[in-house]
Design a protein around this motif. Structure first.
Motif, short mmCIF file in Angstrom:
data_model
loop_
_atom_site.label_atom_id
_atom_site.label_comp_id
_atom_site.label_asym_id
_atom_site.label_seq_id
_atom_site.Cartn_x
_atom_site.Cartn_y
_atom_site.Cartn_z
N ASP A 191 40.73 44.02 50.66
CA ASP A 191 42.03 43.45 50.73
C ASP A 191 42.50 42.75 49.50
OD1 ASP A 191 43.96 41.17 51.50
OD2 ASP A 191 43.62 41.66 53.56
N PRO A 192 43.63 42.99 48.80
CA PRO A 192 43.91 42.48 47.67
C PRO A 192 44.18 40.92 47.55
CG PRO A 192 44.85 44.71 47.72
CD PRO A 192 44.23 44.35 49.05
N LEU A 193 45.02 40.56 48.76
CA LEU A 193 45.49 39.09 48.97
C LEU A 193 44.22 38.51 49.23
CD1 LEU A 193 47.69 37.15 48.44
CD2 LEU A 193 47.92 37.37 50.70
N GLU A 194 43.37 38.87 49.86
CA GLU A 194 42.06 37.97 50.31
C GLU A 194 41.23 37.85 49.14
OE1 GLU A 194 38.21 39.89 52.84
OE2 GLU A 194 39.92 38.94 54.14
N SER A 195 41.06 39.12 48.54
CA SER A 195 40.02 38.85 47.22
C SER A 195 40.82 37.83 46.11
CB SER A 195 40.00 40.31 46.52
OG SER A 195 39.27 41.06 47.34
N ALA A 196 41.88 37.93 46.01
CA ALA A 196 42.87 36.91 44.87
C ALA A 196 42.53 35.66 45.67
CB ALA A 196 44.19 37.22 44.98
N ASP A 197 42.79 35.19 46.74
CA ASP A 197 42.47 34.08 47.32
C ASP A 197 41.23 33.48 47.04
OD1 ASP A 197 45.13 33.82 48.24
OD2 ASP A 197 44.71 34.18 50.52
N PHE A 198 39.90 34.52 47.22
CA PHE A 198 38.70 34.11 47.09
C PHE A 198 38.26 33.72 45.71
CE2 PHE A 198 34.28 35.25 45.91
CZ PHE A 198 33.57 34.38 46.89
N PHE A 199 38.81 34.45 44.91
CA PHE A 199 38.65 34.55 43.28
C PHE A 199 39.15 32.94 42.90
CE2 PHE A 199 39.75 34.74 39.05
CZ PHE A 199 38.82 35.27 38.37
N GLN A 214 29.71 16.89 35.23
CA GLN A 214 29.85 16.70 33.55
C GLN A 214 28.73 17.75 33.00
OE1 GLN A 214 32.21 14.07 31.80
NE2 GLN A 214 32.83 15.39 33.75
N ASP A 215 28.66 18.82 33.40
CA ASP A 215 27.85 19.93 32.84
C ASP A 215 28.46 20.97 32.82
OD1 ASP A 215 25.52 21.24 31.99
OD2 ASP A 215 24.41 20.81 33.88
N THR A 216 28.65 21.57 31.48
CA THR A 216 29.38 22.93 31.29
C THR A 216 28.31 23.98 31.85
OG1 THR A 216 28.62 23.24 29.23
CG2 THR A 216 30.89 22.15 29.62
N ASN A 217 27.11 23.68 32.05
CA ASN A 217 26.09 25.09 32.64
C ASN A 217 26.54 25.33 33.95
OD1 ASN A 217 24.70 25.38 30.20
ND2 ASN A 217 23.54 23.20 30.67
N VAL A 218 26.97 24.14 34.70
CA VAL A 218 27.27 24.62 36.02
C VAL A 218 28.44 25.72 36.09
CG1 VAL A 218 28.35 23.55 38.14
CG2 VAL A 218 26.77 22.25 36.89
N PHE A 219 29.59 25.37 35.39
CA PHE A 219 30.61 26.38 35.23
C PHE A 219 30.04 27.65 34.63
CE2 PHE A 219 34.63 27.97 33.24
CZ PHE A 219 35.40 28.34 34.27
N ASP A 220 29.42 27.90 33.88
CA ASP A 220 28.76 29.02 33.34
C ASP A 220 28.31 29.83 34.39
OD1 ASP A 220 29.70 28.43 31.00
OD2 ASP A 220 27.86 27.78 29.97
N ASN A 221 27.31 29.11 35.15
CA ASN A 221 26.62 29.73 36.26
C ASN A 221 27.44 30.40 37.24
OD1 ASN A 221 24.16 29.20 35.20
ND2 ASN A 221 23.83 27.24 36.40
N CYS A 222 28.71 29.55 37.75
CA CYS A 222 29.44 30.07 38.45
C CYS A 222 30.26 31.03 38.09
CB CYS A 222 30.70 28.99 38.99
SG CYS A 222 29.90 27.47 40.07
N LYS A 223 30.63 31.16 36.89
CA LYS A 223 31.45 32.20 36.01
C LYS A 223 30.49 33.70 36.26
CE LYS A 223 32.42 30.87 31.91
NZ LYS A 223 33.19 30.83 30.75
N ALA A 224 29.34 33.41 36.15
CA ALA A 224 28.36 34.63 36.26
C ALA A 224 28.53 35.22 37.74
CB ALA A 224 26.96 34.16 35.68
N GLY A 225 28.57 34.17 38.76
CA GLY A 225 28.83 34.80 40.00
C GLY A 225 29.76 35.59 40.21
N LEU A 226 31.02 34.99 39.67
CA LEU A 226 32.37 35.49 40.06
C LEU A 226 32.32 36.81 39.16
CD1 LEU A 226 35.08 32.58 39.58
CD2 LEU A 226 34.74 34.08 41.55
N ALA A 227 31.53 36.99 38.09
CA ALA A 227 31.94 38.07 37.29
C ALA A 227 30.99 39.36 38.08
CB ALA A 227 31.04 38.11 35.95
N SER A 228 30.02 39.00 38.84
CA SER A 228 29.13 40.09 39.64
C SER A 228 29.98 40.38 40.96
CB SER A 228 27.86 39.45 40.27
OG SER A 228 27.16 39.13 39.18
#
Length: 239
Positions: A191-199, A214-228
């Motif tokens: 579902d394109p809109l559902e996927s867009a909302d989740f992303f 205050q830790d950029t590693n947290v964002f890097d970890n989340c980006k890896a999950g979003l990429a998957s």
């Protein structure tokens, strides 16, 4: 683990990176502390200097705590010049949303995806960029989300503008995913809109976590999950 640094360094980096943001928005270098004579002779430069200074101040301190004195000092303009272009601090804040934040989101997330041959690849490229966007520091959070969290319960003008930016962002990603489905690049059961909302929700949430930690590693970890997650939207066998 990388050192988390301190807020003083964060603010210094953010001020420097505004020049990259301005280059994306206007196609030229950001005005620094221009002379009062220059701004007097060039009303457009005055207005743009005020917007840039207001963006920096709001990003660092939030809208309510943003100091007009700091904005005027950093833009090197008089209070009279401010009120010539903007009737109030509120109007200045609205203009920052309409003319800087909204335009950046459209340029980065919507217009760039319109040019992408494959929306999954396009989203991954944006996600993996060195910075989430120019003029941005992970430890200060997302300017759009910061204002949404601060001002949506307090000011309907801000709320509607920010809602509009999020809507255009969501619709832009959903449109790109639909185009990918038509090309056989995105799974037909998505579902394109559902996927867009989740992303977007996951991305903004990850930025909030990184800001709090205050830790950029947290964002890097989340980006890896979003990429998957994005890779999982591909049609099997497509690339």
């Amino acid at each position: 683990m990388r050192a988390q640094g301190n807020l003083f360094e964060t603010f210094r980096l953010t001020t420097a990176s505004i020049h990259a943001y301005w280059l994306v928005r206007y196609g030229e270098a950001a005005p620094g502390k221009v002379s009062k004579m220059a701004t007097h002779r060039n009303p457009d430069l005055t207005r743009r200097s005020l917007l840039g200074a207001a963006f920096r101040e709001m990003y660092k301190s939030g809208f309510q705590a943003a100091s007009l004195d700091n904005i005027l000092s950093n833009a090197n303009v008089t209070k009279g010049a401010l009120y010539h272009h903007f009737g109030s601090k509120q109007e200045l804040g609205y203009a920052v949303v309409d003319e800087l934040i909204r335009e950046h989101v459209l340029n980065r997330w919507v217009r760039s995806l319109e040019k992408a041959e494959n929306p999954i690849d396009g989203l991954l490229a944006i996600l993996r960029a060195k910075e989430p966007h120019p003029g941005f520091d992970q430890r200060l959070g997302c300017p759009l989300n910061n204002l949404a969290q601060e001002m949506s319960p307090l000011d309907e003008g801000f709320r509607k503008r920010l809602e509009g930016v999020f809507r255009e962002w969501r619709q832009g990603i959903a449109k790109a995913l639909r185009r990918g489905q038509e090309r056989g690049q995105v799974r037909s059961d998505v579902d394109p809109l559902e996927s867009a909302d989740f992303f977007i929700a996951a991305l903004e949430g990850s930025l909030s976590l990184a800001k709090n930690a205050q830790d950029t590693n947290v964002f890097d970890n989340c980006k890896a999950g979003l990429a998957s997650y994005l890779k999982g939207l591909r049609t099997p066998g497509s690339s």
